[in-house]
Structures are given as structure tokens and as C-alpha cells.
Design a protein around this motif. Structure first.
Motif, PDB file in Angstrom:
ATOM      1  N   GLU A  26       0.796  -1.258   0.052  1.00  0.00           N
ATOM      2  CA  GLU A  26      -0.076   0.038   0.043  1.00  0.00           C
ATOM      3  C   GLU A  26       0.955   1.300   0.145  1.00  0.00           C
TER       4      GLU A  26
ATOM      5  N   TRP B  39       1.609   9.415  -5.885  1.00  0.00           N
ATOM      6  CA  TRP B  39       2.182  10.822  -5.376  1.00  0.00           C
ATOM      7  C   TRP B  39       3.090  11.338  -6.779  1.00  0.00           C
TER       8      TRP B  39
ATOM      9  N   ALA C 188       0.954   4.180  -2.961  1.00  0.00           N
ATOM     10  CA  ALA C 188       0.594   5.467  -2.572  1.00  0.00           C
ATOM     11  C   ALA C 188       1.894   6.386  -3.006  1.00  0.00           C
TER      12      ALA C 188
ATOM     13  N   ALA D  83      -2.079  12.883  -2.473  1.00  0.00           N
ATOM     14  CA  ALA D  83      -1.124  11.881  -2.818  1.00  0.00           C
ATOM     15  C   ALA D  83      -0.092  11.759  -1.716  1.00  0.00           C
TER      16      ALA D  83
ATOM     17  N   ARG E 110      -1.062  10.895   1.716  1.00  0.00           N
ATOM     18  CA  ARG E 110      -1.537   9.202   2.011  1.00  0.00           C
ATOM     19  C   ARG E 110      -0.207   8.466   2.176  1.00  0.00           C
TER      20      ARG E 110
END
Length: 440
Positions: free
Chosen positions: A208, A216, A212, A250, A253
Motif C-alpha cells: 500500500e 504521488w 501511494a 497523494a 496518503r
């Protein structure tokens, strides 16, 4: 004429002459006339009439004085002469006569102020049998309808025996809810205090985070592209703002997933673990209380004893915490441990002390004596009767079934002797504390 006259005269005399019975009655009447018999004047009769009431008053006073002296002697205030070798009628086991006053001393009581000799009878007085321990049994901290009763009056029960059951629906549901709360608290604590992170969870968190980061980078490239095209006028300001917001989201996150991966590697914080432990202890305490209330729906005998009275029956609502509803189910007592309560006059209490030998005889059968001992003198007097209550411990003979003859509230005669009581293991049923009892 003379003959006729004499005849009529003789007839008149014969008619006037009294009969022998009439003459006797006349003589008695004349004897009752004290004035004529004594030859006194009427004045002397009046003086006798004045003194006669005083003479009657003096005679009545002497008679009442005799009655008072006799009652004084019969009241026990003056002891009779002792029998052979200083024994009394009650020493042989036969109750002596009592005074008419309630709780008064018997005629065999020694004279007040005298020093009683060893073995001498000190007091013989009436009393009542009472249980040493009597319990009014009721459910403990619960209320409900009685569903079953397993006893009746007079039954002998053992400690722990079930006597009644109360409807337990509400307490059973509370117990199940407490069990579920404990299971949830244990699972939460186990999740926070796991020994190590599973590899699958760590790989998932790392994937994950990589996703992310890729999002980004893509958002950053989109912002740069739109910024370059803005100079040509083909990109609007709204599109550039939206691309810039996606880039910031992004980045946020990526930061959150990096922090989650760090926490997963480090484990849960100490504060969260302590809070989970406290929740588990609270849930376990609620489970124990729910279990206690559920067990109390079965009313059990707290001691070995005999059921004296039954207060509630099937279908009755009992609630120890309510003033308008019956609280008890029954009353019970251990009839193997009985006492006699007597009222000793204050002027005789100095002769009584703990540990003196006693003899108890029931009015129902005076020829069935029981050995007993003075157990205690109550610490407060009864100012309405000027007496002090004394408790006498009764020892049943070995082999006698408790409650078979001697029962609570029976009237008995207690005889107290000036000698120490000695427990006899061959004849007396023990109370269990004889080794700790010493006479004063």
C-alpha cells in the motif's frame, strides 16, 4: 259462781303458760340483754359501744400482721432451715416451690448477704428455652418469584442443602451478556499485545505504501505538465488547481501509510494496552457478580439445623430490598445448641458467675433433667423489672435427637449451684468450643 270463776281463771292461765320451747327461747333472749344480765346502767352500754369498734380494729391489725409475716417467709426472703448435711430439696433434682411473684427467688435461696458454701444451691428460677443461633433465611441480593420449595416445618437440613429456587431469567441473561463482554475484551487485548506482526500484514502495508508513492509521483508529473501547458493557453486554471490538490492528497496518503507501517513494526502503544487490560478486568468483575447473583437464585441452608417456620411458598414474590414485599423464606436454628434465658433479680446477681454448674428441668417433664452451665451475664439490666438477664448453655445427652423433646420457647426451671461445671465427654453432646471455655 266461784267455781265458774276459778275454772275460767285456770283456763286463762293454761292458755298463757308457755311451752318448753318457748321458755327456752325467752331465756336465750334474756341472756343476750347484757345490761340486765350484768346489772349495769344504760350509760355503761353506751361506753361499751364506743370501745367495741377499736377492739375490732386492733384484732384486724394483728391478723393482717400475721398474714404479712407468713407471706414474707413464703416469698423466699427468709430461707428455711437446711436439711441433713446442708442439702436442699432441689439438690436431689426435684424443683422446689416458687413464690407467686414472676421470676422471684425460691424458698431454697440462701439468705441475702450470706456467703454460699461450695456446692450450695444458689438460685432456682423459671426461664425459657431459646436457640443459640437462629437465622431468618432470605435470598441474597436478589428478588423474584419462588418457583420451588424443598422443605417443611420440622425438617432437619444440612449446610449447603438447596431449600428453594427463585426465577432466574433476568440474572441468567445478565450472566450471558457479561460472558460476551469478557470475550470481546480478551480479543481486543490480544490484538494489541501480539507477540510479532505476521508477514502477510507487513507485506500488505508495504505494498500500500508503494502504491501511494507511485500515485504521488504521477500526481507530481501531472502538475508539472499542466504548468508547462498553461503558458500556451490550452489549460485552464481549474485544471491546474485540481492537479495540485491531487498531488497534495497523494503526498498525505504516503505519509499516513509510512506512519502505519512504522507503528506496525513497533507494536501498540503502552497506553492503549493498559486501557485494554482495564476493560478486561472490568468485564471479568461484571461476570463474577452476574454469576454470584445467578447462584443466589438457589437458596441454600447456611448451617446444619431445623426448619422452625416457613414464611413463603411457591408463587410468592420475595424481595429483601423492598419494604412492601416479603423478604424471608423461612427461619431455622440449630436445636443441638440451646440456651435458657432467666431473669435474675439485681440483689442476687452478685452470686451468679460464668461457668457455674446448672440443672435444667422442663415443665413438660421435670423428671428429665439436663446438664447446663452459666454461659454469660448480659451487660445491661432491665430497669422495668429490676432484673438482669442471664444465659445458660444446655448440653443435650449423647444419643438424644436435637429437637425431639427440648424445643425453643419451652418453660423450664433452672437450678444454679455454687460449683464449677465440668464437661463430660461420656454423656454430653459437645458444642465444639469446650476446650476454650474456662470458669471465672
Amino acid at each position: 259462781m266461784s267455781v265458774a270463776t276459778n275454772t275460767s281463771t285456770s283456763e286463762n292461765r293454761s292458755q298463757a303458760a308457755p311451752s318448753p320451747d318457748g321458755a327456752l327461747l325467752v331465756d336465750r333472749v334474756q341472756q343476750l340483754r347484757l345490761d340486765t344480765q350484768l346489772g349495769r346502767s344504760p350509760g355503761n352500754g353506751r361506753s361499751r359501744a364506743v370501745w367495741l369498734p377499736w377492739i375490732l380494729v386492733i384484732l384486724m391489725a394483728v391478723a393482717w400482721a400475721g398474714v404479712g409475716i407468713r407471706a414474707y417467709r413464703n416469698g423466699g426472703l427468709i430461707s428455711p432451715a437446711p436439711g441433713p448435711e446442708g442439702t436442699s430439696p432441689a439438690a436431689s433434682g426435684t424443683p422446689a416451690s416458687f413464690s407467686t411473684s414472676s421470676g422471684g427467688p425460691p424458698s431454697t435461696t440462701p439468705r441475702p448477704g450470706s456467703t454460699p458454701a461450695p456446692g450450695e444451691l444458689l438460685l432456682q428460677i423459671k426461664g425459657n428455652v431459646i436457640p443459640s443461633l437462629q437465622i431468618n433465611l432470605s435470598p441474597d441480593d436478589i428478588s423474584g418469584v419462588v418457583e420451588e420449595i424443598f422443605f417443611k416445618e420440622g425438617d432437619r437440613v444440612k449446610q449447603g442443602q438447596v431449600l428453594a429456587r427463585i426465577r432466574n431469567n433476568r440474572y441468567l441473561h445478565d450472566y450471558y451478556a457479561a460472558q460476551a463482554a469478557v470475550a470481546a475484551a480478551k480479543a481486543r487485548l490480544a490484538d494489541l499485545t501480539g507477540a510479532a506482526v505476521r508477514p502477510e500484514e507487513r507485506r500488505q502495508a508495504e505494498a500500500e505504501l508503494e502504491e501511494a508513492r507511485a500515485a504521488w509521483v504521477r500526481a507530481d508529473q501531472e502538475v508539472k505538465r499542466l504548468s508547462a501547458q498553461r503558458n500556451t493557453g490550452t489549460v485552464s486554471a481549474q485544471e491546474l488547481e485540481r492537479a495540485d490538490a491531487d498531488l497534495k492528497a497523494a503526498a498525505a496518503r504516503v505519509a499516513r501509510l509510512e506512519a502505519s507501517l512504522a507503528l506496525l513494526t513497533m507494536g501498540a502503544r503502552r497506553e492503549r494496552i493498559e486501557a485494554a487490560q482495564a476493560e478486561l478486568r472490568q468485564a471479568e468483575a461484571r461476570l463474577q457478580e452476574a454469576h454470584r447473583l445467578l447462584r443466589n437464585c438457589e437458596v441454600r441452608a447456611p448451617i446444619d439445623g431445623t426448619i422452625l417456620t416457613k414464611v413463603a411458598d411457591r408463587g410468592a414474590l420475595v424481595s429483601p430490598m423492598s419494604f412492601n414485599v416479603a423478604a424471608g423464606i423461612c427461619s431455622m436454628a440449630d436445636l443441638a445448641k440451646l440456651e435458657v434465658e432467666i431473669d435474675v433479680p439485681e440483689r442476687q446477681i452478685t452470686k451468679i458467675r460464668r461457668g457455674l454448674d446448672c440443672l435444667v428441668q422442663a415443665d413438660a417433664d421435670p423428671n428429665r433433667p439436663y446438664r447446663a452451665v452459666v454461659d454469660r451475664i448480659m451487660p445491661i439490666a432491665d430497669d422495668t423489672k429490676n432484673v438482669i438477664k442471664v444465659r445458660i448453655r444446655v448440653y443435650l445427652p449423647l444419643g438424644e435427637e436435637p429437637g425431639s423433646f427440648l424445643k425453643p420457647k419451652m418453660s423450664v426451671v433452672a437450678t444454679i449451684y455454687n460449683r464449677p461445671f465440668v464437661f463430660n465427654t461420656a454423656t454430653d453432646q459437645p458444642w465444639g468450643d469446650e476446650d476454650r471455655r474456662t470458669p471465672e
